[in-house]
Design a protein around this motif. Sequence first.
Motif, PDB file in Angstrom:
ATOM      1  N   ASP A  51       0.785  -1.233   0.000  1.00  0.00           N
ATOM      2  CA  ASP A  51       0.000   0.000   0.000  1.00  0.00           C
ATOM      3  C   ASP A  51       0.817   1.282   0.000  1.00  0.00           C
ATOM      4  O   ASP A  51       0.307   2.352   0.295  1.00  0.00           O
ATOM      5  CB  ASP A  51      -0.934   0.017   1.221  1.00  0.00           C
ATOM      6  CG  ASP A  51      -0.176  -0.207   2.513  1.00  0.00           C
ATOM      7  OD1 ASP A  51       1.073  -0.216   2.473  1.00  0.00           O
ATOM      8  OD2 ASP A  51      -0.825  -0.385   3.558  1.00  0.00           O
ATOM      9  N   LYS A  65      -3.172  -2.026  -5.978  1.00  0.00           N
ATOM     10  CA  LYS A  65      -4.480  -1.407  -5.814  1.00  0.00           C
ATOM     11  C   LYS A  65      -5.360  -2.338  -4.992  1.00  0.00           C
ATOM     12  O   LYS A  65      -5.189  -3.565  -5.003  1.00  0.00           O
ATOM     13  CB  LYS A  65      -5.128  -1.145  -7.181  1.00  0.00           C
ATOM     14  CG  LYS A  65      -4.421  -0.088  -8.002  1.00  0.00           C
ATOM     15  CD  LYS A  65      -4.720   1.317  -7.508  1.00  0.00           C
ATOM     16  CE  LYS A  65      -6.129   1.738  -7.889  1.00  0.00           C
ATOM     17  NZ  LYS A  65      -6.399   3.154  -7.503  1.00  0.00           N
ATOM     18  N   SER A  66      -6.324  -1.781  -4.277  1.00  0.00           N
ATOM     19  CA  SER A  66      -7.171  -2.584  -3.392  1.00  0.00           C
ATOM     20  C   SER A  66      -7.919  -3.673  -4.150  1.00  0.00           C
ATOM     21  O   SER A  66      -8.107  -4.781  -3.646  1.00  0.00           O
ATOM     22  CB  SER A  66      -8.164  -1.674  -2.657  1.00  0.00           C
ATOM     23  OG  SER A  66      -8.970  -0.963  -3.592  1.00  0.00           O
ATOM     24  N   GLU A  67      -8.345  -3.375  -5.394  1.00  0.00           N
ATOM     25  CA  GLU A  67      -9.059  -4.386  -6.191  1.00  0.00           C
ATOM     26  C   GLU A  67      -8.158  -5.569  -6.517  1.00  0.00           C
ATOM     27  O   GLU A  67      -8.599  -6.719  -6.532  1.00  0.00           O
ATOM     28  CB  GLU A  67      -9.588  -3.770  -7.486  1.00  0.00           C
ATOM     29  CG  GLU A  67     -10.631  -2.687  -7.297  1.00  0.00           C
ATOM     30  CD  GLU A  67     -10.002  -1.315  -7.087  1.00  0.00           C
ATOM     31  OE1 GLU A  67      -8.741  -1.242  -6.991  1.00  0.00           O
ATOM     32  OE2 GLU A  67     -10.759  -0.324  -7.009  1.00  0.00           O
ATOM     33  N   LEU A  69      -5.523  -6.603  -4.707  1.00  0.00           N
ATOM     34  CA  LEU A  69      -5.328  -7.364  -3.469  1.00  0.00           C
ATOM     35  C   LEU A  69      -6.548  -8.213  -3.146  1.00  0.00           C
ATOM     36  O   LEU A  69      -6.432  -9.380  -2.750  1.00  0.00           O
ATOM     37  CB  LEU A  69      -5.044  -6.412  -2.305  1.00  0.00           C
ATOM     38  CG  LEU A  69      -3.608  -5.919  -2.125  1.00  0.00           C
ATOM     39  CD1 LEU A  69      -3.546  -4.941  -0.963  1.00  0.00           C
ATOM     40  CD2 LEU A  69      -2.665  -7.085  -1.882  1.00  0.00           C
ATOM     41  N   ALA A  70      -7.733  -7.642  -3.330  1.00  0.00           N
ATOM     42  CA  ALA A  70      -8.969  -8.362  -3.029  1.00  0.00           C
ATOM     43  C   ALA A  70      -9.126  -9.578  -3.938  1.00  0.00           C
ATOM     44  O   ALA A  70      -9.549 -10.654  -3.497  1.00  0.00           O
ATOM     45  CB  ALA A  70     -10.175  -7.429  -3.176  1.00  0.00           C
ATOM     46  N   ALA A  71      -8.776  -9.418  -5.203  1.00  0.00           N
ATOM     47  CA  ALA A  71      -8.906 -10.524  -6.157  1.00  0.00           C
ATOM     48  C   ALA A  71      -7.945 -11.655  -5.814  1.00  0.00           C
ATOM     49  O   ALA A  71      -8.326 -12.836  -5.847  1.00  0.00           O
ATOM     50  CB  ALA A  71      -8.651 -10.025  -7.574  1.00  0.00           C
ATOM     51  N   SER A  73      -6.679 -12.268  -2.857  1.00  0.00           N
ATOM     52  CA  SER A  73      -7.170 -12.847  -1.602  1.00  0.00           C
ATOM     53  C   SER A  73      -8.333 -13.799  -1.861  1.00  0.00           C
ATOM     54  O   SER A  73      -8.429 -14.869  -1.255  1.00  0.00           O
ATOM     55  CB  SER A  73      -7.597 -11.734  -0.641  1.00  0.00           C
ATOM     56  OG  SER A  73      -6.494 -10.931  -0.274  1.00  0.00           O
ATOM     57  N   SER A  74      -9.224 -13.417  -2.772  1.00  0.00           N
ATOM     58  CA  SER A  74     -10.350 -14.285  -3.127  1.00  0.00           C
ATOM     59  C   SER A  74      -9.852 -15.574  -3.769  1.00  0.00           C
ATOM     60  O   SER A  74     -10.388 -16.654  -3.528  1.00  0.00           O
ATOM     61  CB  SER A  74     -11.299 -13.550  -4.087  1.00  0.00           C
ATOM     62  OG  SER A  74     -11.916 -12.451  -3.450  1.00  0.00           O
ATOM     63  N   SER A  99     -10.429 -11.353 -13.317  1.00  0.00           N
ATOM     64  CA  SER A  99     -10.400 -12.522 -12.438  1.00  0.00           C
ATOM     65  C   SER A  99     -11.703 -13.287 -12.611  1.00  0.00           C
ATOM     66  O   SER A  99     -12.686 -12.753 -13.134  1.00  0.00           O
ATOM     67  CB  SER A  99     -10.215 -12.114 -10.968  1.00  0.00           C
ATOM     68  OG  SER A  99     -11.342 -11.387 -10.507  1.00  0.00           O
ATOM     69  N   LEU A 169       0.270 -12.516   1.283  1.00  0.00           N
ATOM     70  CA  LEU A 169      -1.060 -13.122   1.205  1.00  0.00           C
ATOM     71  C   LEU A 169      -1.038 -14.625   1.464  1.00  0.00           C
ATOM     72  O   LEU A 169      -2.093 -15.272   1.417  1.00  0.00           O
ATOM     73  CB  LEU A 169      -1.670 -12.833  -0.173  1.00  0.00           C
ATOM     74  CG  LEU A 169      -1.846 -11.335  -0.483  1.00  0.00           C
ATOM     75  CD1 LEU A 169      -2.384 -11.137  -1.892  1.00  0.00           C
ATOM     76  CD2 LEU A 169      -2.760 -10.679   0.542  1.00  0.00           C
TER      77      LEU A 169
END
Length: 223
Positions: A51, A65-67, A69-71, A73-74, A99, A169
């Motif tokens: 970050d 970017k947060s998107e 990282l979220a992808a 993580s998913s 994704s 992660l």
Amino acid sequence: DDYYFNLMEEITLTGYKRHLAVEAAPGPLSRQEEEMKEIKESESRVEISVDTKHNTLSALAFPFKSEALAAVSSYGAGVCDYVQLAIDTATEEVVLATSGACTTDQLAAQVPEESARYHLFRFKHNHQGDYKESDVFIYSMPGYSVPIKERMMYSSCRNAVVDVIEKTLNIPLEKKLEVDNGSELTEEYLQGELHPVVSLNRPKFSKPPGPSRGNKRITKAPA
């Protein structure tokens, strides 16, 4: 060795050593070799953080970017089987390209032909009768049609992106691959990279014949 000189000082031992050093020096690099040299040098001084971004003389840090990282993580949670990451060369950030669900047969079509990308793929397959799911990281680089800045950024940041995936992660990667185009990513190729065939038929080396001692002569015992 022919040695030509123009000045008297070049006849000395020091002058001759200078001549040898010049002769041993590498020739000028081609444009392609210069670009690869720049990529290798920048590879050793690039860092990526989750970050933050900062620029120093010794390091570059590209944030996720947060998107993105979220992808990832998913993916780690098993929600999706494929994540594609890109670098925004203008903002110097790692961003999410796409994704979702992806089979091995669909993987090749995911790889862009004109841009570099990072791919995280869950390879579902069978090996020796066992079902396996292997996390594979793929770095795709189409070649010299990609601008030099983009090539340098992707090549330099590859290891740092892997570190974020594995260490930040906590997604262990079973294999890391590099390809020129998506057509390489077949079931057979991935199987071969993950489970290389080990040959058990080692060549047998015959014992070399001993030194020749000439023709043997048969002698009769005296009567």
